[in-house]
Design a protein around this motif. Sequence first.
Motif, PDB file in Angstrom:
ATOM      1  N   ARG A 123       0.857  -1.182   0.000  1.00 40.73           N
ATOM      2  CA  ARG A 123       0.000   0.000   0.000  1.00 40.73           C
ATOM      3  C   ARG A 123       0.898   1.240   0.000  1.00 40.73           C
ATOM      4  NH1 ARG A 123      -5.121   0.071   1.846  1.00 40.73           N
ATOM      5  NH2 ARG A 123      -5.036   2.161   0.962  1.00 40.73           N
ATOM      6  N   GLU A 144       1.281   4.830  -2.023  1.00 41.34           N
ATOM      7  CA  GLU A 144       0.687   5.758  -2.974  1.00 41.34           C
ATOM      8  C   GLU A 144       1.199   7.164  -2.692  1.00 41.34           C
ATOM      9  OE1 GLU A 144      -3.618   5.370  -3.306  1.00 41.34           O
ATOM     10  OE2 GLU A 144      -3.474   3.456  -2.255  1.00 41.34           O
ATOM     11  N   GLN A 169       3.996   7.626  -0.284  1.00 43.24           N
ATOM     12  CA  GLN A 169       3.751   7.486   1.147  1.00 43.24           C
ATOM     13  C   GLN A 169       3.300   6.066   1.457  1.00 43.24           C
ATOM     14  OE1 GLN A 169       1.439  10.799   3.072  1.00 43.24           O
ATOM     15  NE2 GLN A 169       1.132  11.440   0.946  1.00 43.24           N
ATOM     16  N   TYR A 201       0.644   3.617   3.091  1.00 41.70           N
ATOM     17  CA  TYR A 201      -0.754   3.591   3.534  1.00 41.70           C
ATOM     18  C   TYR A 201      -1.001   2.274   4.271  1.00 41.70           C
ATOM     19  CZ  TYR A 201      -2.057   8.011   1.443  1.00 41.70           C
ATOM     20  OH  TYR A 201      -2.167   9.349   1.168  1.00 41.70           O
ATOM     21  N   ARG A 205      -2.931   2.104   6.877  1.00 49.16           N
ATOM     22  CA  ARG A 205      -2.665   2.661   8.202  1.00 49.16           C
ATOM     23  C   ARG A 205      -3.294   1.874   9.340  1.00 49.16           C
ATOM     24  NH1 ARG A 205      -5.149   8.187   6.459  1.00 49.16           N
ATOM     25  NH2 ARG A 205      -6.380   6.645   5.296  1.00 49.16           N
ATOM     26  N   GLU A 253      -3.715   0.452  -5.212  1.00 44.39           N
ATOM     27  CA  GLU A 253      -4.086   1.830  -4.902  1.00 44.39           C
ATOM     28  C   GLU A 253      -5.570   1.853  -4.572  1.00 44.39           C
ATOM     29  OE1 GLU A 253      -2.999   4.407  -8.068  1.00 44.39           O
ATOM     30  OE2 GLU A 253      -0.860   3.925  -7.956  1.00 44.39           O
ATOM     31  N   HIS A 312      -9.066   6.355   0.003  1.00 45.51           N
ATOM     32  CA  HIS A 312      -8.598   6.543   1.374  1.00 45.51           C
ATOM     33  C   HIS A 312      -9.703   7.095   2.253  1.00 45.51           C
ATOM     34  CE1 HIS A 312      -4.532   7.145  -0.779  1.00 45.51           C
ATOM     35  NE2 HIS A 312      -4.706   5.882  -0.452  1.00 45.51           N
ATOM     36  N   GLU A 367       1.877   9.735  12.597  1.00 41.51           N
ATOM     37  CA  GLU A 367       1.633   8.317  12.855  1.00 41.51           C
ATOM     38  C   GLU A 367       1.394   8.078  14.348  1.00 41.51           C
ATOM     39  OE1 GLU A 367       2.973   5.340  10.158  1.00 41.51           O
ATOM     40  OE2 GLU A 367       1.460   6.706   9.349  1.00 41.51           O
TER      41      GLU A 367
END
Length: 383
Positions: free
Chosen positions: A168, A170, A173, A175, A177, A257, A260, A327
């Motif tokens: 992940r 994109e 960065q 992702y 999360r 992708e 989000h 984060e």
Amino acid sequence: MEYVQERIATLHDFSGTAGPPAVPTADTVAETTIVVPMAGREHGSPAAERVLSELETLEPDPAGVFVPVRADADQIGPFREWLESFALPTRVLWCNAPAVEELLTSAGLADGFGKGRDVWLALGPAAAAGEYVVVHDADARSYEAAHVARLLAPLSMGFDFSKGYYARIEDEQLYGRLFRLLYAPLIRALVADYDAPIIDYLGAFRYALAGEFAATADLTRQLRAPRAWGLEVGTLGDAFDHAGFDGSAQVDLGRHEHDHRAVAGETGLEGMSRTVAGELLRVIEERGVDLDYTTLQERYRTAGDRMIDQYRADAAINGLTYDPSGERDQLDRYVDSIAPPGPDRRLPRWIDAPFEPADVLEATEPVSDRRLESDQLDSSAQD
């Protein structure tokens, strides 16, 4: 070359293309039904368009494509027309149709709704129509039809359950999360204190919160779905019971992708974290682990802080943008989710369901279609 095997079979993408597998799957595809849940916002979206267009290229055609849709009454007609414009054996299930609510209410199952309930409504009919069932979301802008064949390849080799994993990354960065900052550190904290097969199993999946999986129809009928979020974790718990380490596999699907979701609020990852953590902890407790919650939040935070340092180093060596402060803010938002699970509101296994898959198919039809069928039957009776 990365070829590490976890405690479950880990099937890599050595070519780096995530293309069709070398293992023949054509016969398996023909016996497979595909479940693609959608919400009203996905009507005509580029990601959903891509998913459906890619499915059109499957050879041979799958046994069926079941699309559970949650949409307003004035949306479902155009939504259905759009879905049926693709050259696929599509069956549209209107999951919030009045007849569905009546069916669930009569069975005592009407308390709560969401993605999990929508997928569950489709799993019964899908398992009845094929030998294998593939489930995946409709929000992957990088979706390829080859992903279906890759998910099915382990089943064609004798496994009962197969789950996808993928990178992940994109916009330069990291992702994924909720998996990276909730699931992974929580599992790491638990592994350190408990010697339990279920925790080892949950920790063996490289992207446990991925929405892509495949299962035999028999295993599909054993799944108990949470009504909203947490479907992916609940599925792993049932897969552990019925497939175990030896019957489970995970397959590299390359790089995805996705759309989000915001972090804050009940509709964001913060809200999702409570349901996902609750289902994860329920899965573990149900399999005999007596969890000590007095220090679990602290142990989770310690594990999360350590993993953020590791993510920062990984991002740096790959030239990715990384925000350790942001984060850690997410870690703080998720920490309150680490608590004993609430009441069990999962739906029953389809082998125990109080109605038949055919009842769901009838209830999820648009009202106009059911009236038309009724009028046709009345007309035939008069003739």
